[in-house]
Design a protein around this motif. Sequence first.
Motif, PDB file in Angstrom:
ATOM      1  N   SER A 106       4.797  76.382   8.212  1.00 21.98           N
ATOM      2  CA  SER A 106       4.947  75.305   7.232  1.00 21.98           C
ATOM      3  C   SER A 106       3.792  74.328   7.335  1.00 21.98           C
ATOM      4  O   SER A 106       3.324  73.801   6.326  1.00 21.98           O
ATOM      5  CB  SER A 106       6.282  74.584   7.451  1.00 21.98           C
ATOM      6  OG  SER A 106       6.286  73.866   8.675  1.00 21.98           O
ATOM      7  N   GLY A 107       3.305  74.095   8.570  1.00 21.13           N
ATOM      8  CA  GLY A 107       2.141  73.224   8.739  1.00 21.13           C
ATOM      9  C   GLY A 107       0.884  73.865   8.205  1.00 21.13           C
ATOM     10  O   GLY A 107       0.040  73.199   7.581  1.00 21.13           O
ATOM     11  N   ILE A 108       0.742  75.179   8.428  1.00 22.72           N
ATOM     12  CA  ILE A 108      -0.428  75.892   7.910  1.00 22.72           C
ATOM     13  C   ILE A 108      -0.458  75.839   6.388  1.00 22.72           C
ATOM     14  O   ILE A 108      -1.520  75.655   5.779  1.00 22.72           O
ATOM     15  CB  ILE A 108      -0.412  77.355   8.407  1.00 22.72           C
ATOM     16  CG1 ILE A 108      -0.692  77.403   9.919  1.00 22.72           C
ATOM     17  CG2 ILE A 108      -1.435  78.210   7.656  1.00 22.72           C
ATOM     18  CD1 ILE A 108      -0.516  78.771  10.538  1.00 22.72           C
ATOM     19  N   PRO A 136      -5.240  73.348  14.502  1.00 22.36           N
ATOM     20  CA  PRO A 136      -5.177  71.944  14.956  1.00 22.36           C
ATOM     21  C   PRO A 136      -4.515  71.028  13.931  1.00 22.36           C
ATOM     22  O   PRO A 136      -3.732  70.142  14.300  1.00 22.36           O
ATOM     23  CB  PRO A 136      -6.655  71.579  15.159  1.00 22.36           C
ATOM     24  CG  PRO A 136      -7.321  72.879  15.482  1.00 22.36           C
ATOM     25  CD  PRO A 136      -6.616  73.889  14.638  1.00 22.36           C
ATOM     26  N   GLN A 137      -4.803  71.226  12.641  1.00 22.16           N
ATOM     27  CA  GLN A 137      -4.172  70.412  11.611  1.00 22.16           C
ATOM     28  C   GLN A 137      -2.691  70.760  11.456  1.00 22.16           C
ATOM     29  O   GLN A 137      -1.856  69.879  11.225  1.00 22.16           O
ATOM     30  CB  GLN A 137      -4.896  70.592  10.285  1.00 22.16           C
ATOM     31  CG  GLN A 137      -6.345  70.122  10.311  1.00 22.16           C
ATOM     32  CD  GLN A 137      -7.015  70.274   8.967  1.00 22.16           C
ATOM     33  OE1 GLN A 137      -6.668  69.593   8.001  1.00 22.16           O
ATOM     34  NE2 GLN A 137      -7.987  71.176   8.888  1.00 22.16           N
ATOM     35  N   ALA A 138      -2.369  72.049  11.591  1.00 21.80           N
ATOM     36  CA  ALA A 138      -0.969  72.470  11.475  1.00 21.80           C
ATOM     37  C   ALA A 138      -0.132  71.876  12.609  1.00 21.80           C
ATOM     38  O   ALA A 138       0.990  71.408  12.385  1.00 21.80           O
ATOM     39  CB  ALA A 138      -0.881  73.994  11.487  1.00 21.80           C
ATOM     40  N   PHE A 139      -0.669  71.889  13.828  1.00 18.05           N
ATOM     41  CA  PHE A 139       0.048  71.298  14.956  1.00 18.05           C
ATOM     42  C   PHE A 139       0.279  69.802  14.723  1.00 18.05           C
ATOM     43  O   PHE A 139       1.348  69.277  15.024  1.00 18.05           O
ATOM     44  CB  PHE A 139      -0.734  71.497  16.255  1.00 18.05           C
ATOM     45  CG  PHE A 139      -0.426  72.786  16.960  1.00 18.05           C
ATOM     46  CD1 PHE A 139       0.806  72.976  17.563  1.00 18.05           C
ATOM     47  CD2 PHE A 139      -1.367  73.804  17.021  1.00 18.05           C
ATOM     48  CE1 PHE A 139       1.099  74.162  18.215  1.00 18.05           C
ATOM     49  CE2 PHE A 139      -1.084  74.989  17.673  1.00 18.05           C
ATOM     50  CZ  PHE A 139       0.152  75.171  18.269  1.00 18.05           C
ATOM     51  N   ARG A 140      -0.723  69.145  14.189  1.00 20.85           N
ATOM     52  CA  ARG A 140      -0.613  67.709  13.937  1.00 20.85           C
ATOM     53  C   ARG A 140       0.526  67.400  12.981  1.00 20.85           C
ATOM     54  O   ARG A 140       1.247  66.413  13.146  1.00 20.85           O
ATOM     55  CB  ARG A 140      -1.944  67.208  13.353  1.00 20.85           C
ATOM     56  CG  ARG A 140      -1.992  65.720  13.047  1.00 20.85           C
ATOM     57  CD  ARG A 140      -3.298  65.388  12.349  1.00 20.85           C
ATOM     58  NE  ARG A 140      -3.359  63.997  11.979  1.00 20.85           N
ATOM     59  CZ  ARG A 140      -3.827  63.037  12.746  1.00 20.85           C
ATOM     60  NH1 ARG A 140      -4.254  63.329  13.955  1.00 20.85           N
ATOM     61  NH2 ARG A 140      -3.853  61.784  12.335  1.00 20.85           N
ATOM     62  N   MET A 141       0.711  68.256  11.980  1.00 16.51           N
ATOM     63  CA  MET A 141       1.744  68.014  10.974  1.00 16.51           C
ATOM     64  C   MET A 141       3.134  68.465  11.416  1.00 16.51           C
ATOM     65  O   MET A 141       4.128  68.068  10.817  1.00 16.51           O
ATOM     66  CB  MET A 141       1.368  68.724   9.665  1.00 16.51           C
ATOM     67  CG  MET A 141       0.187  68.100   8.949  1.00 16.51           C
ATOM     68  SD  MET A 141      -0.126  68.860   7.323  1.00 16.51           S
ATOM     69  CE  MET A 141      -0.887  70.387   7.833  1.00 16.51           C
TER      70      MET A 141
END
Length: 216
Positions: A106-108, A136-141
């Motif tokens: 879902s973050g990706i 890295p952006q997916a983990f952040r979200m």
Amino acid sequence: MEDPLGIIIPTFWDGFRVTLALLGLSGVLSLVVGTVLAAMRISPVASLRGFSAAWTEIARNTPLTLVFVFFGMVLPMMGVRAPYFLLAILALVYYTSAFVSEALRSGINGVPVGQAEAARSIGLGFGQTVSLVILPQAFRMTIPPLINVFIALTKNTSVAGGFFIVEIFAATRELTNAFGNIVVPILVAAAALYLVITIPLGFLASQLERRLVVSR
């Protein structure tokens, strides 16, 4: 007369430590496996996408008790010789990694397509694009949803109590059988031990979510 506290406290302490070990080891491994599954789900290789989708859908739609039956009973019947603790870890990792994968996916999906296109335009391959730009952006979200997965994992470790692993749930069952006159205090103590783990995780999720909202 034997002092109940002399038995209850050490038994609960041992069960608490086993629960923490189950949570820590299976949590880390689930994060690793789930991340790999999420990356495979967006892979250009069809077989990898199919494998990841099958793993995720089967695991998410299978009751955890059945997963434990397979790892804790069926595998030993098939000749797999391993400690029950290790088999419990494998069962929890198989089950939890699917939820980690879906949270990351879902973050990706929330990462703008232009990010991947920009990475490819500067010569990054698929692996580099995923590991350096997308994940890295997916983990952040998805940090708060991931922590919710680990909170659920904390409670799911109780299933191991039915398969020869003496964690909090199994310790509670043992103590209630031994001290039937103080069942309610024992159950309250068991619930408190789970809360000792889950409440800090929930607080961590809210703090990270607030910090990430402010920093965006």
